[in-house]
Write a protein that holds these residues in place. Structure first.
Motif, PDB file in Angstrom:
ATOM      1  N   PRO A 170       0.816  -1.222   0.000  1.00  0.00           N
ATOM      2  CA  PRO A 170       0.000   0.000   0.000  1.00  0.00           C
ATOM      3  C   PRO A 170       0.850   1.274   0.000  1.00  0.00           C
ATOM      4  N   PHE A 171       1.973   1.253   0.740  1.00  0.00           N
ATOM      5  CA  PHE A 171       2.845   2.434   0.734  1.00  0.00           C
ATOM      6  C   PHE A 171       3.444   2.674  -0.644  1.00  0.00           C
ATOM      7  N   LYS A 185      -2.186   7.880   9.618  1.00  0.00           N
ATOM      8  CA  LYS A 185      -1.226   7.436  10.637  1.00  0.00           C
ATOM      9  C   LYS A 185       0.003   6.813   9.991  1.00  0.00           C
ATOM     10  N   ALA A 186      -0.189   6.064   8.907  1.00  0.00           N
ATOM     11  CA  ALA A 186       0.951   5.475   8.200  1.00  0.00           C
ATOM     12  C   ALA A 186       1.799   6.566   7.550  1.00  0.00           C
ATOM     13  N   GLN A 187       1.154   7.612   7.026  1.00  0.00           N
ATOM     14  CA  GLN A 187       1.898   8.733   6.455  1.00  0.00           C
ATOM     15  C   GLN A 187       2.723   9.417   7.536  1.00  0.00           C
ATOM     16  N   GLN A 188       2.139   9.622   8.703  1.00  0.00           N
ATOM     17  CA  GLN A 188       2.874  10.202   9.818  1.00  0.00           C
ATOM     18  C   GLN A 188       4.050   9.304  10.204  1.00  0.00           C
ATOM     19  N   GLY A 189       3.809   8.000  10.164  1.00  0.00           N
ATOM     20  CA  GLY A 189       4.857   7.050  10.515  1.00  0.00           C
ATOM     21  C   GLY A 189       6.035   7.113   9.564  1.00  0.00           C
ATOM     22  N   PHE A 190       5.751   7.286   8.263  1.00  0.00           N
ATOM     23  CA  PHE A 190       6.833   7.418   7.288  1.00  0.00           C
ATOM     24  C   PHE A 190       7.681   8.650   7.593  1.00  0.00           C
ATOM     25  N   GLU A 319       2.949   4.200  17.665  1.00  0.00           N
ATOM     26  CA  GLU A 319       1.847   3.585  16.905  1.00  0.00           C
ATOM     27  C   GLU A 319       1.941   3.957  15.425  1.00  0.00           C
ATOM     28  N   ALA A 320       2.294   5.200  15.142  1.00  0.00           N
ATOM     29  CA  ALA A 320       2.405   5.647  13.756  1.00  0.00           C
ATOM     30  C   ALA A 320       3.540   4.927  13.030  1.00  0.00           C
ATOM     31  N   LEU A 321       4.670   4.735  13.696  1.00  0.00           N
ATOM     32  CA  LEU A 321       5.784   4.000  13.095  1.00  0.00           C
ATOM     33  C   LEU A 321       5.368   2.583  12.717  1.00  0.00           C
ATOM     34  N   ILE A 322       4.642   1.937  13.606  1.00  0.00           N
ATOM     35  CA  ILE A 322       4.201   0.574  13.328  1.00  0.00           C
ATOM     36  C   ILE A 322       3.168   0.568  12.205  1.00  0.00           C
ATOM     37  N   ALA A 323       2.309   1.573  12.164  1.00  0.00           N
ATOM     38  CA  ALA A 323       1.339   1.679  11.067  1.00  0.00           C
ATOM     39  C   ALA A 323       2.061   1.808   9.729  1.00  0.00           C
TER      40      ALA A 323
END
Length: 339
Positions: A170-171, A185-190, A319-323
């Motif tokens: 997905p990324f 949240k995944a965008q923040q994690g990136f 949590e964001a990093l893991i997302a």
């Protein structure tokens, strides 16, 4: 290693897999790939007939095995280290956690001869497989003759493993502009991964492993101070890592407890983590880095390459990093074969 025909940094064509193998693109073929796939899932190539490559690299687990340390050919024993994923494994100039092999073909040789793994020899493999009509047919298609030889085994396995590409998560689709479905949240994690958390200073994009930019021709190893167990009183894992890889020029203090930086792609499926498989969850891994590794936990770690300062990550940032890491899951290639 760049592929000039690639149109995107996160494309499966950005890096040329044949740059990293002894096998050339001209030598490769569908028949060689099919031969390699059949060998990969065939336990007959181990001395006891019980272990195949897939025993430690299960496609359902992103080509890992879910164990802290992988199964050994010696009854009641395990091998020295955790089984890394084979997805995108071709994109490296060194193999194994201690970097003792210099190509996919050499990596296969180590497993074949290792007494704790296949514990066999090419002559024995050839003897076992020569009576199989399908193998003889595949060898005829791949090499123009039916004789099962040493070089053919290593080239076929390399052909199969280099095909295990994983750049359609997905990324990746979001980064290529093919999808807008990546959660915030995944965008923040990136952004955290490449910024405050500093993960991207060792897990380099696009492989998110230790393949070093800008040329992507060399792998690095790092000294992190990994613990024997994150759930007990802190104590350094006793594995000496790269310094003990039997390569004379690397028997130096800078490689004490130094291990290859593995990919975080598909890490949602590849637990447990690190070379010793002592960390059961991504949360434990993030906490270890947040504390500054072994040195940050108060242990004496010679030449730790991970800064010992706390990252001071908040629970929401963890949590964001893991997302983000979960958004790197892509196992479309890892379908169960028909063999």
């Amino acid at each position: 290693a760049w592929n000039p025909a690639s149109r995107h940094f996160f494309s499966s064509r950005f890096l040329d897999p044949y740059f990293y193998t002894e096998l050339t693109e001209k030598e490769d073929s569908p028949a060689l790939h099919q031969l390699g796939e059949k060998l990969f899932y065939d336990a007959r190539i181990s001395r006891n007939g019980k272990l195949s490559c897939a025993s430690c690299h299960n496609p359902r687990l992103a080509f890992t095995d879910g164990r802290a340390k992988s199964e050994s050919s010696v009854a009641g024993k395990s091998v020295q280290r955790n089984s890394p994923t084979l997805l995108n494994a071709v994109y490296a100039d060194r193999y194994f956690y201690d970097l003792r092999a210099f190509s996919l073909e050499q990596q296969a040789e180590h497993v074949i001869f290792n007494h704790a793994e296949f514990n066999t020899a090419h002559e024995d493999i050839a003897t076992k497989l020569s009576g199989d009509a399908q193998y003889r047919s595949l060898y005829q298609q791949a090499f123009g003759n039916r004789h099962i030889q040493r070089e053919g085994v290593s080239k076929a396995l390399a052909s199969y493993v280099l095909s295990l590409s994983s750049f359609n998560s997905p990324f990746d689709r979001y980064a290529r502009g093919e999808s807008q479905a990546l959660p915030e949240k995944a965008q923040q994690g990136f952004n955290l991964f490449m910024g405050k958390a500093a993960c991207g200073t060792c897990h380099f994009a696009p492989t998110f492993a230790g393949l070093v930019p800008p040329f992507y021709t060399k792998n690095e190893s790092e000294i992190l101070g990994v613990l024997e167990s994150p759930e007990e009183e802190p104590e350094l894992d006793k594995d000496r890592g790269r310094i003990a890889n039997a390569i004379h020029s690397e028997q130096a203090w800078i490689y004490e407890r130094s291990f290859k930086t593995s990919t975080v792609r598909n890490s949602e499926l590849t637990a447990p983590y690190f070379h010793n498989g002592a960390y059961k969850t991504l949360e434990q891994v993030i906490d270890f880095y947040d504390h500054g590794g072994g040195a940050g936990l108060g242990l004496e770690v010679k030449n730790q390459t991970l800064p010992a300062d706390s990252l001071k990550l908040t629970p929401a940032e963890k949590e964001a990093l893991i997302a983000f890491m979960r958004s790197l899951t892509d196992t479309a290639i890892a379908k169960t074969p028909h063999y």
